[in-house]
Design a protein around this motif. Structure first.
Motif, PDB file in Angstrom:
ATOM      1  N   LYS A   1       6.408   0.270 -13.858  1.00  7.49           N
ATOM      2  CA  LYS A   1       7.874   0.264 -13.765  1.00  7.49           C
ATOM      3  C   LYS A   1       8.389  -1.112 -14.196  1.00  7.49           C
ATOM      4  CE  LYS A   1       8.700   3.963 -10.443  1.00  7.49           C
ATOM      5  NZ  LYS A   1       9.508   4.774 -11.396  1.00  7.49           N
ATOM      6  N   VAL A   2       9.514  -1.080 -14.899  1.00  7.69           N
ATOM      7  CA  VAL A   2      10.169  -2.294 -15.383  1.00  7.69           C
ATOM      8  C   VAL A   2      11.469  -2.460 -14.603  1.00  7.69           C
ATOM      9  CG1 VAL A   2      11.028  -3.514 -17.408  1.00  7.69           C
ATOM     10  CG2 VAL A   2       9.198  -1.813 -17.673  1.00  7.69           C
ATOM     11  N   TRP A   3      11.618  -3.633 -13.950  1.00  5.79           N
ATOM     12  CA  TRP A   3      12.778  -3.895 -13.097  1.00  5.79           C
ATOM     13  C   TRP A   3      13.573  -5.074 -13.645  1.00  5.79           C
ATOM     14  CZ3 TRP A   3      12.651  -0.630  -8.714  1.00  5.79           C
ATOM     15  CH2 TRP A   3      11.413  -0.040  -8.436  1.00  5.79           C
TER      16      TRP A   3
ATOM     17  N   ASP B   1      18.114  -9.243 -12.679  1.00  6.74           N
ATOM     18  CA  ASP B   1      19.529  -9.490 -12.411  1.00  6.74           C
ATOM     19  C   ASP B   1      20.029  -8.650 -11.245  1.00  6.74           C
ATOM     20  OD1 ASP B   1      19.779 -11.362 -14.457  1.00  6.74           O
ATOM     21  OD2 ASP B   1      20.200  -9.811 -15.955  1.00  6.74           O
ATOM     22  N   ASN B   2      19.663  -7.368 -11.231  1.00 10.98           N
ATOM     23  CA  ASN B   2      20.176  -6.482 -10.180  1.00 10.98           C
ATOM     24  C   ASN B   2      19.074  -5.753  -9.416  1.00 10.98           C
ATOM     25  OD1 ASN B   2      19.308  -4.586 -12.038  1.00 10.98           O
ATOM     26  ND2 ASN B   2      21.380  -4.078 -12.746  1.00 10.98           N
ATOM     27  N   LEU B   3      17.779  -6.053  -9.754  1.00 11.15           N
ATOM     28  CA  LEU B   3      16.618  -5.444  -9.090  1.00 11.15           C
ATOM     29  C   LEU B   3      16.614  -3.925  -9.198  1.00 11.15           C
ATOM     30  CD1 LEU B   3      16.322  -7.689  -5.880  1.00 11.15           C
ATOM     31  CD2 LEU B   3      15.172  -7.931  -8.091  1.00 11.15           C
ATOM     32  N   GLN B   4      17.115  -3.417 -10.328  1.00  9.20           N
ATOM     33  CA  GLN B   4      17.103  -1.988 -10.588  1.00  9.20           C
ATOM     34  C   GLN B   4      15.993  -1.652 -11.595  1.00  9.20           C
ATOM     35  OE1 GLN B   4      19.193   0.315  -8.943  1.00  9.20           O
ATOM     36  NE2 GLN B   4      19.549  -1.557  -7.755  1.00  9.20           N
ATOM     37  N   CYS B   5      15.385  -0.477 -11.433  1.00 11.28           N
ATOM     38  CA  CYS B   5      14.365  -0.027 -12.378  1.00 11.28           C
ATOM     39  C   CYS B   5      15.052   0.415 -13.673  1.00 11.28           C
ATOM     40  CB  CYS B   5      13.555   1.125 -11.789  1.00 11.28           C
ATOM     41  SG  CYS B   5      12.254   1.742 -12.887  1.00 11.28           S
ATOM     42  N   VAL B   6      14.616  -0.159 -14.797  1.00  9.64           N
ATOM     43  CA  VAL B   6      15.242   0.159 -16.080  1.00  9.64           C
ATOM     44  C   VAL B   6      14.345   1.024 -16.966  1.00  9.64           C
ATOM     45  CG1 VAL B   6      16.684  -1.894 -16.035  1.00  9.64           C
ATOM     46  CG2 VAL B   6      14.416  -2.009 -17.095  1.00  9.64           C
TER      47      VAL B   6
ATOM     48  N   GLN C   1       0.803  -1.212   0.000  1.00 11.64           N
ATOM     49  CA  GLN C   1       0.000   0.000   0.000  1.00 11.64           C
ATOM     50  C   GLN C   1       0.839   1.266   0.000  1.00 11.64           C
ATOM     51  OE1 GLN C   1      -2.954  -0.130   3.053  1.00 11.64           O
ATOM     52  NE2 GLN C   1      -3.807   1.881   2.597  1.00 11.64           N
ATOM     53  N   ASP C   2       2.047   1.220   0.565  1.00 13.51           N
ATOM     54  CA  ASP C   2       2.881   2.425   0.634  1.00 13.51           C
ATOM     55  C   ASP C   2       3.702   2.654  -0.633  1.00 13.51           C
ATOM     56  OD1 ASP C   2       4.851   0.521   0.832  1.00 13.51           O
ATOM     57  OD2 ASP C   2       5.848   1.411   2.573  1.00 13.51           O
ATOM     58  N   GLY C   3       3.512   1.818  -1.655  1.00 16.77           N
ATOM     59  CA  GLY C   3       4.186   2.010  -2.932  1.00 16.77           C
ATOM     60  C   GLY C   3       5.480   1.245  -3.102  1.00 16.77           C
ATOM     61  N   SER C   4       5.936   0.538  -2.080  1.00  8.43           N
ATOM     62  CA  SER C   4       7.173  -0.235  -2.204  1.00  8.43           C
ATOM     63  C   SER C   4       6.879  -1.672  -2.630  1.00  8.43           C
ATOM     64  CB  SER C   4       7.939  -0.237  -0.879  1.00  8.43           C
ATOM     65  OG  SER C   4       7.166  -0.853   0.141  1.00  8.43           O
ATOM     66  N   ILE C   5       7.917  -2.334  -3.135  1.00 15.15           N
ATOM     67  CA  ILE C   5       7.845  -3.749  -3.504  1.00 15.15           C
ATOM     68  C   ILE C   5       8.865  -4.485  -2.643  1.00 15.15           C
ATOM     69  CG2 ILE C   5       8.046  -5.440  -5.357  1.00 15.15           C
ATOM     70  CD1 ILE C   5       7.583  -3.083  -7.334  1.00 15.15           C
ATOM     71  N   LEU C   6       8.390  -5.318  -1.734  1.00 10.98           N
ATOM     72  CA  LEU C   6       9.291  -6.065  -0.866  1.00 10.98           C
ATOM     73  C   LEU C   6       9.665  -7.387  -1.514  1.00 10.98           C
ATOM     74  CD1 LEU C   6       7.913  -5.447   2.734  1.00 10.98           C
ATOM     75  CD2 LEU C   6       9.503  -4.096   1.377  1.00 10.98           C
ATOM     76  N   VAL C   7      10.907  -7.814  -1.285  1.00  6.55           N
ATOM     77  CA  VAL C   7      11.447  -8.998  -1.947  1.00  6.55           C
ATOM     78  C   VAL C   7      12.010  -9.948  -0.888  1.00  6.55           C
ATOM     79  CG1 VAL C   7      12.967  -9.847  -3.782  1.00  6.55           C
ATOM     80  CG2 VAL C   7      12.128  -7.467  -3.844  1.00  6.55           C
ATOM     81  N   TRP C   8      11.651 -11.238  -1.003  1.00  5.34           N
ATOM     82  CA  TRP C   8      12.218 -12.286  -0.156  1.00  5.34           C
ATOM     83  C   TRP C   8      12.845 -13.364  -1.038  1.00  5.34           C
ATOM     84  CZ3 TRP C   8       7.476 -10.069   0.786  1.00  5.34           C
ATOM     85  CH2 TRP C   8       7.290  -9.469   2.033  1.00  5.34           C
TER      86      TRP C   8
ATOM     87  N   THR D   1      11.836   0.693  -4.369  1.00  3.71           N
ATOM     88  CA  THR D   1      11.070   1.927  -4.205  1.00  3.71           C
ATOM     89  C   THR D   1      11.081   2.733  -5.499  1.00  3.71           C
ATOM     90  OG1 THR D   1      13.015   3.103  -3.350  1.00  3.71           O
ATOM     91  CG2 THR D   1      11.583   2.039  -1.734  1.00  3.71           C
ATOM     92  N   GLY D   2      10.093   3.574  -5.637  1.00  4.74           N
ATOM     93  CA  GLY D   2       9.970   4.405  -6.834  1.00  4.74           C
ATOM     94  C   GLY D   2       8.534   4.791  -7.108  1.00  4.74           C
TER      95      GLY D   2
END
Length: 428
Positions: free
Chosen positions: A288-290, A293-298, A239-246, A262-263
């Motif tokens: 957003k496209v991530w 490989d490095n979990l960066q937004c591209v 809900q706060d706009g983040s994407i958590l990863v496990w 985040t973004g």
């Protein structure tokens, strides 16, 4: 999640004008136009008539103060025939009449009490199209169905709802064999292998249905609206706009926190993994496209003008839908960035997408809209081959084995559908 604040999903009905007591016998009965007048005698006309001249001293605003205060859903301008629409023989005194069916579901029939039978001009069926059929209906949930899952190696179907329950159904008998109470409103649910993942306020529950291991993954802030698995990673849109990863740890049989992406500035309501990319759709109207490989937004895609409700990948294409009434098809350019190659427009906001192959292995897009309908389109032509209707919005779609697919709607009903095994001609 209050999607009303983000546009596109409120149905606004135009109100009908009424008559004053002095000229009521010259007005056409609103309820008769809707096909449900039950007044004996009725003070209004049961036939079409040109509008009478304005009452002396009155204004148009005075003649339009009556509000059609009913909850039948038949009060809108799209559900009536006004003056100038030709001879109207619909009603109790119509005699021998030909009923022209609309494409709207009869809500009285859906509730089991339509008095007009075959003479009702609204649909008395849950679907249109002859290439699929309704197998059964699963009743039990009291609120919108937010997830449908078929865990690998299981003969059970799992459904989740905002009524704070998970229901377990036997796939052979269609009977509910258990009800689980996770302890909060369920925002989403998916399965991956033997694991069932449930998104809830401020946590994700992970349940291994083979070993009965039950884990609580903390970290989310607010409701978890979307979940997806890719490359041994579990992603949760919050809900706060983040994407958590496990990341799954095979040594400890647990999920270890791996990252927080985040973004987005508002809630992440849709996630999809494909082509070594994670795609996220948000209430901030962007995708957003991530890189996995490095979990960066591209790349950030901003062509939608309202909430991005659902995302899927099909071959080399990304498909997205939004409450802005569109489905967009994205393809990669030579430089690798995604661009819109086609926009399909609907009359209403689009809630969910799902890709499936019919009984002849032809690609079909299931597209749910917030007018309580689900359209079935042949791809890539977007030719409509059928429609599914519901009492309330269809929020969950899931593909099953053997030509089966499932839909879950706002009333809590889950319906089971099956593609026809016989070849069906597709008409343009």
């Amino acid at each position: 999640m209050d999607l009303d604040m983000n546009g596109g999903n409120k149905r606004v009905f135009q109100r009908l004008g009424g008559a004053s007591s002095k000229d009521s016998n010259q007005k056409v009965c609103f309820h008769w136009r809707a096909g449900r007048c039950n007044r004996y005698p009725c003070p209004f006309l049961h036939r079409e008539s040109p509008p009478p001249a304005p009452f002396p001293g009155s204004s148009s605003s005075t003649n339009n103060k009556r509000v059609a205060d009913d909850d039948s859903g038949f009060a809108g301008s799209s559900h009536r025939r006004g003056p100038g629409s030709g001879n109207n023989t619909w009603g109790r005194f119509g005699g021998n009449r030909t009923v022209t069916k609309t494409e709207k579901l009869c809500k009285f029939w859906a509730d089991g009490n339509c008095p007009y039978g075959d003479k009702c001009k609204y649909l008395h069926c849950w679907s249109q199209g002859d290439s699929f059929s309704l197998l059964t209906q699963l009743d039990g949930h009291q609120k919108v169905v937010t997830g449908i899952a078929l865990p690998s190696g299981s003969d059970k179907l799992y459904t989740a709802s905002k009524d704070e329950t998970l229901r377990i159904w036997d796939c052979a008998s269609g009977q509910c064999t258990g009800v689980l109470n996770p302890g909060g409103e369920v925002g989403c649910m998916i399965s991956e292998g033997p694991w069932l993942f449930v998104g809830m306020p401020n946590l994700v529950k992970a349940w291994n249905i083979q070993t009965n291991v039950d884990l609580s993954l903390t970290g989310p802030v607010g409701q978890v609206y979307s979940l997806v698995v890719g490359t041994d990673l579990l992603f949760a849109g919050t809900q706060d706009g983040s994407i958590l990863v496990w990341r799954y740890n095979t040594a400890t049989n647990c999920f270890d926190p791996a990252a927080s992406l985040t973004g987005h500035t508002l809630a992440v309501v849709s996630l999809y993994v494909g082509a070594n990319r994670l795609y996220s759709g948000s209430m901030d109207n962007s995708i957003k496209v991530w890189s996995l490989d490095n979990l960066q937004c591209v790349q950030t895609l901003t062509e939608h003008t309202s909430v991005v409700m659902s995302l899927i990948c099909w071959d080399q294409f990304l498909l997205s839908c939004s409450l802005d009434n569109t489905v967009k098809i994205w393809a990669a350019t030579q430089g690798g960035n995604l661009e819109v190659t086609y926009t399909h427009k609907e009359e209403y906001g689009v809630l969910a997408l799902c890709g499936v192959h019919d009984a002849q292995a032809k690609p079909v897009l299931l597209c749910s809209c917030n007018d309580n309908s689900l359209h079935l389109y042949d791809l890539p032509s977007f030719t409509e081959r059928g429609k599914i209707l519901a009492k309330q919005e269809i929020r969950s779609i899931q593909i099953g084995p053997g030509g089966i697919f499932f839909t879950g709607d706002g009333t809590g009903q889950v319906k089971v559908w099956k593609w026809s095994t016989q070849p069906t001609a597709i008409h343009p």
